[in-house]
Design an enzyme around this catalytic site. Structure first.
Site, short mmCIF file in Angstrom:
data_model
loop_
_atom_site.label_atom_id
_atom_site.label_comp_id
_atom_site.label_asym_id
_atom_site.label_seq_id
_atom_site.Cartn_x
_atom_site.Cartn_y
_atom_site.Cartn_z
N SER A 115 -16.92 -12.68 60.29
CA SER A 115 -16.33 -11.37 60.57
C SER A 115 -15.57 -11.31 61.89
CB SER A 115 -17.37 -10.26 60.49
OG SER A 115 -18.45 -10.55 61.34
N HIS B 106 -17.45 -8.47 66.49
CA HIS B 106 -16.32 -7.76 65.88
C HIS B 106 -15.27 -7.39 66.92
CE1 HIS B 106 -18.58 -6.46 61.96
NE2 HIS B 106 -18.59 -7.76 62.16
#
Length: 195
Positions: free
Chosen positions: A120, A167
């Site tokens: 991610s 992230h």
């Protein structure tokens, strides 16, 4: 290096899935843990500090279970294919790895004592790249990059157990990487020569 058919994205998806299946084949649990690949590849600050630098890289190819893998691979396909078509294979692959490493750095900065895995960070980097490209009037996500990023950040902060640092680090890495490809606004990331 210009590419069509999103071949790099397909290879990255295949590689992530193959590594997960290999983890299961060598006796790992369905969540991806309990195997040598996970034990020696997951990101963990103290081990990186003791010299396991490869974890910055390997962790972006490991996932915590089939749902985590499936969600990341779906996002990689949706967003990655579009960005790869615009940037070309070489620049896209470079951006993917820079974003993944920036995600690892962000995870270590925010939660160095947590074990972190997943693609991610690199995927958020692709979204960061899409944001810069759309600001340069190349609408890779149909002009929706900001909305997609905001929605994903809401999930990042709302759902426990998600690596906020990973992230945010990946997002910053992808945006800065694409800005670097455009020589920080003096050119265009798609047409400018990397260097």
């Amino acid at each position: 290096f210009e590419g069509t058919g999103a071949i790099v994205t397909k290879i990255l998806v295949g590689l992530n899935v193959a590594i997960f299946l290999l983890q299961l084949a060598i006796g790992g649990q369905i969540n991806g843990t309990g195997n040598r690949i996970y034990e020696e590849g997951a990101l963990f600050g103290p081990l990186v500090g003791n010299g396991d630098w490869w974890r910055l890289f390997t962790s972006m190819f490991l996932h915590y279970g089939p749902i985590h893998l499936g969600m990341n691979m779906l996002a990689l396909w949706w967003f990655g294919a579009a960005v790869e078509q615009v940037l070309g294979r070489g620049r896209y692959l470079l951006l993917y790895f820079v974003s993944g490493l920036a995600g690892s750095a962000g995870a270590l900065l925010f939660t160095p004592e947590s074990v972190t895995v997943g693609a991610s960070g690199a995927i958020f980097g692709i979204l960061g790249s899409a944001l810069v490209l759309e600001r340069q009037r190349t609408y890779v996500l149909g002009g929706g990059a900001v909305g997609i990023i905001v929605l994903n950040l809401v999930f990042t902060f709302a759902i426990p157990g998600i690596s906020i640092g990973g992230h945010l680090g990946g997002l910053a890495g992808g945006a800065l990487g694409t800005l670097a490809l455009s020589r920080f606004g003096r050119g265009h990331a798609v047409y400018g020569r990397p260097g």
